[in-house]
Design an enzyme around this catalytic site. Structure first.
Site, PDB file in Angstrom:
ATOM      1  N   ASP A 114       0.863  -1.427   0.010  1.00  0.00           N
ATOM      2  CA  ASP A 114       0.038   0.126  -0.020  1.00  0.00           C
ATOM      3  C   ASP A 114       0.844   1.248   0.037  1.00  0.00           C
ATOM      4  OD1 ASP A 114      -2.399   1.819   0.787  1.00  0.00           O
ATOM      5  OD2 ASP A 114      -3.493   0.034   0.718  1.00  0.00           O
ATOM      6  N   HIS A 147      -3.662   5.928   3.674  1.00  0.00           N
ATOM      7  CA  HIS A 147      -4.342   4.709   3.049  1.00  0.00           C
ATOM      8  C   HIS A 147      -3.720   3.600   3.687  1.00  0.00           C
ATOM      9  CE1 HIS A 147      -5.904   2.049   0.088  1.00  0.00           C
ATOM     10  NE2 HIS A 147      -7.028   2.593   0.238  1.00  0.00           N
ATOM     11  N   ASN A 244     -13.776   0.004  -6.762  1.00  0.00           N
ATOM     12  CA  ASN A 244     -14.719   1.042  -6.490  1.00  0.00           C
ATOM     13  C   ASN A 244     -15.562   1.741  -7.489  1.00  0.00           C
ATOM     14  OD1 ASN A 244     -13.826   0.441  -3.636  1.00  0.00           O
ATOM     15  ND2 ASN A 244     -12.380   2.117  -3.824  1.00  0.00           N
ATOM     16  N   SER A 317     -11.059  -1.039  -0.529  1.00  0.00           N
ATOM     17  CA  SER A 317      -9.908  -1.004   0.297  1.00  0.00           C
ATOM     18  C   SER A 317      -9.918  -1.186   1.570  1.00  0.00           C
ATOM     19  CB  SER A 317      -9.086   0.367   0.034  1.00  0.00           C
ATOM     20  OG  SER A 317      -8.781   0.518  -1.507  1.00  0.00           O
TER      21      SER A 317
END
Length: 759
Positions: A114, A147, A244, A317
């Site tokens: 990530d 994130h 998404n 996520s």
């Protein structure tokens, strides 16, 4: 780029001319390569020429005689950009009940790929076993995007900053952090592949969590290929966010066969409106499971803006680490299980989401307790893929479904197909099966693909229940078939009749599509039967003749694609779009708009803003009016009174641009001598030695003082030094002639830069 197997062993670290190898990527027999634009010709020659060739004229060819890449290179991809899209949610999936039995995932290695991590966050301070950055230019692992910290804490967070309340799903697991996205949450496929190799090979991670992804891709995708290769090689389970982007948008690498793709649901187990649904482009059964992903509270990186130790985020996520944490709990409870068994247990035991299809939420919402306690599970998916229009199957297709029983007693299972599919489309070879203790048993699922409707995505779940009626396993199945498709071939010619480049937009009542023109100026789109309109912009010669640059809109309307059609857009036929005003003007700002709307309220629109290098707008007239809806084209022009006009003899020099914001020139007419100079050096000599020259003094400098100086430039950066030198030499006027195509900006400065002195 990917090499052949033989070449990969010897060339994966050897750069081609004009390029550098950034890193080897052995999981795809390839390497990430950086190519300098200035060395493009050398690189192309090396890529396409035969070994030892010095010219692109000699082209490498494959065994069948067709053109091929040289040096054992099998395929080249652009390095695609990739972006990132607790207490209540961990309770929703049953994690606290697993903890109460002493299982927190202890001893399991979990890798998170990530944006990095905030290693100082109390929930993560003691959780990181290893960390490494794969981001070019960011050797640190600190998370300035936030994130990765949020994702990691959802898996292994201790909840230390909340007295243990906001714990992750598997707080006892060991965390391995691979920073594969930069501080803006962006990255490249090569960074991510390198991170996957590190996690699975070097760190021996049993679970690799990837809350990231690229756009939907075909089967020949490097990230998906790396997931399948590393899964088979190392036994790691890759848990990947589906995306998404809503319907039919499962991205890569979630589309990989071996990946456990995760969709998102809310606190009521309803599909999140943003969650990417299947099928994958190849018809694959994705996502396979869902998890909470709406308004998830988890650790906030203290390196980001905001306040507090926790923050709320939504997305697949956020759903993905719930499943990755569950996988860690299953792995801790069953250290001898394979990645496939862990995946099958999670998919088989998910909580039903009957209001949603298998292509929307997979087998259902993950249930950590049921997955950990599972002793019976089945094949995760047995789909029948994507079927192309016109390729009718000769006979029904069949897939095996295998049930595994790890318990000490045989289990009788009743089988049924649940889903809205045509009668007779799916059939099981048996409606029940007995699975022996510590053994397996299989049935065959058959699909009569002749009953598969055109342009339909059909999905179902094969549900296995025991004698008590309890569901023991769910297997995903389904298929998709496209309807009639025809080719729309669009060929574009530029103002000189040569193949044009660019991206063409094509739209209908239900379709929005885009395609890049190839080297022949052609794009071929395979589309459903409908009426299509489309457009693109190309550069043409401007209103001021050779060397000037205009922007042209080329469009077509209402092409009936009931059969293959071809459209030719020829920029040689464009006409100028002008605003006719009483006095002479110069265009300062230009805008071009196009809109295609439909009776049902749908529309597609584009706005183009040609830059200051353009002097005019042009358009290709369409040959018909649309029959349904509207096709509208319009322009907006800001016209200004010319700040300066120059006559050379009886001819007027056109397309003059004056530096904006400068002191207005004094009104009136003046006659000035003209001096042409080679550049700054000539002007510097004139300033340093006015009137010098002649015998014994070297070349006489130009007589610049009081003159109009003409100089040439190819970039805007050259203007300021010329202007300063001309002012020092006493010039009254500096005229800069652009040696390239299009208008040259009159000054290299932003509004807030210091004002420069000028003639």
């Amino acid at each position: 780029m990917r090499y052949t197997e033989a070449a990969a062993r010897s060339r994966a670290t050897t750069p081609l001319d004009g390029s550098d190898v950034v890193r080897a990527l052995p999981s795809v027999d390839g390497a990430a390569v950086a190519q300098d634009r200035d060395d493009a010709a050398a690189f192309w020659t090396a890529l396409t020429g035969t070994p030892g060739a010095t010219s692109g004229a000699e082209t490498a060819r494959g065994a069948d005689g067709t053109p091929a890449f040289a040096h054992g290179i099998e395929k080249v991809w652009l390095d695609g950009p990739v972006t990132t899209d607790l207490a209540e949610s961990t309770a929703q999936i049953g994690a606290p009940e697993v903890w109460s039995g002493g299982n927190t995932g202890e001893g399991v290695d979990v890798a998170v790929l990530d944006t990095g991590i905030d290693p100082t966050h109390p929930d993560l301070a003691d959780q990181v076993a290893a960390a490494e950055s794969f981001v070019e230019g960011e050797s640190f692992i600190e998370d300035y995007a936030g994130h990765g910290t949020h994702v990691a804490s959802t898996i292994v967070g201790t909840g230390a900053a909340s007295d243990g309340v906001e714990r992750g799903v598997a707080p006892g697991a060991r965390l391995h952090v691979g920073k594969v996205l930069d501080s803006d949450g962006r990255g490249y496929e090569s960074w991510i592949i390198a991170g996957m190799e590190w996690a699975a090979r070097d760190q021996d991670a049993r679970v690799v969590s990837m809350s990231l992804g690229g756009a939907p891709a075909g089967t020949d995708d490097p990230m998906a290929a790396a997931v399948d290769e590393l899964s088979a090689e190392t036994g790691a389970l890759f848990v990947v966010a589906s995306g998404n982007s809503g319907p039919r948008s499962v991205g890569t690498p979630a589309m990989a066969t071996s990946a456990l793709a995760v969709g998102a649901v809310d606190a009521s187990d309803a599909l999140a409106e943003f969650s990417s649904t299947g099928p994958a482009l190849d018809g694959g059964m994705k996502p396979e499971v869902s998890a909470p992903g709406v308004d998830i509270l988890a650790a906030r990186s203290q390196l980001t803006r905001g306040s507090g130790l926790y923050t709320t985020m939504s997305g697949t996520s956020m759903a993905t680490p719930h499943v990755a944490g569950t996988a860690a709990l299953v792995a801790a409870a069953h250290p001898d299980w394979t990645a496939e068994q862990i995946k099958e247990a999670i998919v088989s035991t998910a909580v039903a989401t009957p209001d949603h299809t298998a292509f929307e939420t997979g087998s259902g919402r993950v249930d950590a307790v049921a997955a950990v306690d599972a002793t019976v599970f089945g094949t995760a998916s047995a789909g029948f893929g994507f079927h192309v229009w016109g390729e009718e199957p000769d006979e029904p297709a069949s897939k095996p479904i295998t049930y595994t029983n790890l318990g000490d007693e045989a289990v009788d299972l009743d089988l049924a197909v649940e889903g809205a599919v045509p009668d007779g489309f799916l059939a099981l070879s048996a409606d029940s099966v007995t699975v022996p203790a510590h053994g397996t048993a299989s049935v065959t699922l058959t699909a009569d693909l002749s009953l598969l409707p055109a342009d339909a995505d059909l999905s179902a779940r094969v549900v296995a229940t025991d004698g008590s009626g309890a569901v023991r396993a769910r297997t995903l199945t389904g298929a998709t078939r496209e309807g009639q498709r025809q080719d729309l071939t669009i060929t574009v010619k530029d103002g000189a009749g040569r193949p044009a480049g660019g991206k063409v937009i094509v739209t209908s009542d239900d379709i929005f599509a885009g395609a890049d023109l190839d080297e022949d100026g052609t794009a071929v789109l395979r589309l459903p039967v409908d009426s299509y309109s489309g457009w693109l912009s190309v550069d043409v010669e401007g209103a001021n003749g050779p060397g000037s640059q205009g922007a042209a809109l080329l469009s077509f309307t209402d092409v009936d694609l009931s059969q293959d059609r071809a459209v030719v857009l020829d920029a040689r036929k464009v006409v100028q779009v002008q605003a006719v005003v009483p006095q002479e003007t110069d265009p300062a700002v230009m805008r071009l708009d196009v809109l295609r709307s439909y009776p049902n309220g749908g529309l597609t629109a584009s706005s183009m803003f040609p830059g200051p290098e353009y002097d005019s707008l042009w358009a290709l007239p369409t040959d018909r009016k649309v029959t349904d809806g509207l096709f509208e084209f319009g322009t907006q022009l800001r016209l200004e009174q010319p700040a300066l006009t120059i006559d050379q003899g009886r001819a007027e020099l056109g397309d003059l641009r004056v530096r904006r914001g400068s002191t207005p020139l004094p009104a009136g007419r003046r006659t000035l001598p003209v001096v042409e100079v080679e550049g700054v050096a000539d002007l510097a000599r004139a300033a340093a030695s006015p009137g010098a020259g002649g015998p014994g003094h070297g070349p006489k400098p130009p007589a610049v003082k009081g003159s109009a100086v003409v100089a040439h430039a190819s970039t805007v950066e050259e203007i300021a030094p010329l202007a300063d030198a001309a002012a020092d030499a006493g010039a009254r006027l500096l005229l800069v002639v652009h040696e390239g195509t299009g208008r040259l900006a009159p000054w290299d400065e932003a509004p807030w830069t210091p004002v420069r002195r000028h003639p």
